[in-house]
Design an enzyme around this catalytic site. Structure first.
Site, PDB file in Angstrom:
ATOM      1  CE  LYS A  77      -6.195   1.344  -5.226  1.00 37.85           C
ATOM      2  NZ  LYS A  77      -6.470   0.139  -6.250  1.00 37.85           N
ATOM      3  CB  SER A 152      -6.132   2.461  -9.169  1.00 36.73           C
ATOM      4  OG  SER A 152      -6.575   1.406  -8.814  1.00 36.73           O
ATOM      5  CB  SER A 176      -6.016  -1.269 -10.196  1.00 36.58           C
ATOM      6  OG  SER A 176      -6.631  -0.217 -11.083  1.00 36.58           O
TER       7      SER A 176
END
Length: 473
Positions: A77, A152, A176
């Site tokens: 990520k 996210s 997220s």
């Protein structure tokens, strides 16, 4: 053998162990799919093709095949540092900034034999529940390109749903992992606070953000989570005295594969935001919960509906904590002008908060945590929708009015953030679909340290619904 991208991570690992394929072949296949699909999806902000091929060759020649993730591709990520690769944090303020050193989680995954092929997209600093950053552009949902993927860990979810990757690590500070997993028809596991030493949440304000996994199957999510935990000689190398409860009953993958047990389940009939916001639950979300409850009843599990008791001020306190968590972002001066309106609003509000205000918020949320754990304690797991609404159209969240934007996010995902505040484990399962074929997930929330129960329940439901056979058109 089936196409490599159609294999589950566990089946791919078995094929690698048997010599039916190689780390290089698997890596090149993932890179080819990323090259072909990413221009449309926007799942990756960086693809490190040369480094991935070299890493695959090194893994193939020099690392024991017993590694938990030997030869399996994934991606980092874009909030996580990997030495020599740009970490943009989804922000124009950090465009092109190359990391000098890797974060501990990267080292742990590398030690397990995984092969990173790049960086997955995230909203600016991971502060939003949707992934449409101005720095890199929106991520499109593989199920419907006009829809978003949540956030996210939105790029990670898109990459897994599009079968570029078999699974991907993410992080979860208010939903997220679970939000994008639900929006993209995936399994997403947020572990207990303190379970993963390298992404424990212990050092984040309020203990909100922890590492976790997104995958197409329950077993694959457990496989990746075990690797992220990084047990040494069967034990978790905890960094802090404060840690998640651990029953030392072996790897979580075993619980996910066995899928055994009968449990008492609660169905939550309200959300902590109900007194402050107009929470509307999509009928497809309600139907997914009903489907899961019916299946569990047929399996012999106990089911009981209940409402969470609270003082009605959760929303304002969580909002204040989110403001405060943005206050420490490494942006000042001209960098503030490069932030998106929502991020800048959060930073400014957080930095205007007094120590007395923050202390009061943290104290109240700590009491809320104790109350949630106490009220949930009579259940082995609590069932909710993961999201109140179906995956949102791109551009649905207000880009100019930060206050309205934050309300929209809370109305979209009212069941996720309180789990972070309480530090509890939770898994989202892709049980349902809307009438037009969009994914709808359900969430199971467990007791502290009881990820094994969530994996067992998830495996039981997966065997009956077989969502792993679904794929975007």
């Amino acid at each position: 053998m089936a196409e490599l991208h159609d294999l589950s991570a566990l089946d791919l690992w078995r094929a690698l162990q048997a010599g039916d394929t190689s780390p290089t072949e698997v890596t090149v296949h993932a890179l080819d799919r990323a090259e072909r699909l990413n221009a449309h999806l926007g799942a990756f902000v960086t693809v490190t093709a040369d480094a991935a091929r070299q890493r695959a060759a090194d893994v193939e020649s020099g690392r024991a095949r017993t590694g938990r993730l030997w030869g399996l591709p994934l991606a980092d990520k874009d909030l996580v540092n990997r030495a020599g690769v740009a970490t943009g944090f989804g922000s124009r303020a950090f465009h092109g900034v190359v990391a000098a050193a890797s974060d501990e989680l990267v080292d742990v995954l590398d030690a397990a034999g995984a092969i990173s092929i790049g960086k997955t997209a995230t909203p600016e600093f991971g502060l939003a529940g949707y992934t449409e950053p101005l720095a890199t552009g929106p991520v499109r949902n593989p199920w419907d390109a006009t829809r978003g993927v949540g956030g996210s860990s939105g790029g990670a979810a898109a990459a897994v749903a599009a079968r570029i990757l078999p699974f991907a690590p993410g992080s979860d500070g208010g939903g997220s992992i679970r939000i994008p997993a639900a929006a993209c028809g995936l399994v997403g596991i947020k572990p207990s606070r303190g379970l993963i030493p390298s992404a424990s949440g212990v050092t984040s304000l309020g203990g909100l953000s922890v590492g976790g996994a997104l995958a197409r199957t329950v077993a694959d999510s457990a496989l990746l989570l075990d690797a992220m935990i990084g047990r040494e000689n069967g034990r978790i190398p905890h960094h802090y005295a404060l840690r998640a409860p651990d029953d030392d009953d072996g790897d979580l993958l075993g619980a996910a594969v066995r899928g055994e047990g009968r449990f008492q389940l609660g169905i939550l009939t309200n959300t902590p935001f109900d007194d402050e916001l107009d929470i509307v639950i999509d009928p497809a979300a309600t139907a997914a919960v009903s489907e899961a409850a019916s299946r569990y009843t047929d399996m012999g599990h106990g089911i009981e509906e209940f409402a969470l008791e609270h003082d009605g001020r959760y929303g304002e306190r969580f909002r204040a904590l989110w403001h405060a968590s943005a206050a420490s972002l490494p942006v000042d001066g001209v960098q503030l002008t490069q932030l998106e309106p929502l991020t800048r609003h959060l930073v400014e509000r957080g930095r205007a908060m007094s120590a007395r205000e923050l202390t009061a918020v943290l104290g109240a949320l700590s009491e809320f945590e104790r109350s949630v754990i106490r009220q949930f304690s009579r259940f082995d797991a609590v069932l909710t929708p993961t999201l109140a609404l179906s995956p949102r159209p791109l551009g649905w969240f207000d880009a100019d009015d930060p206050e309205r934007n934050f309300r929209q996010q809370c109305e979209y995902e009212p069941f996720t953030s309180f789990v972070n505040v309480a530090g509890l484990p939770a898994i989202t399962l892709p049980v349902g679909q809307t009438p037009d074929g969009l994914p709808m997930g359900v969430q199971l929330i467990g007791r502290p340290g009881e990820e094994a129960t969530l994996f067992a329940l998830g495996a039981q439901l997966e065997r009956r619904i077989r969502w792993q056979s679904r794929a975007p058109g």
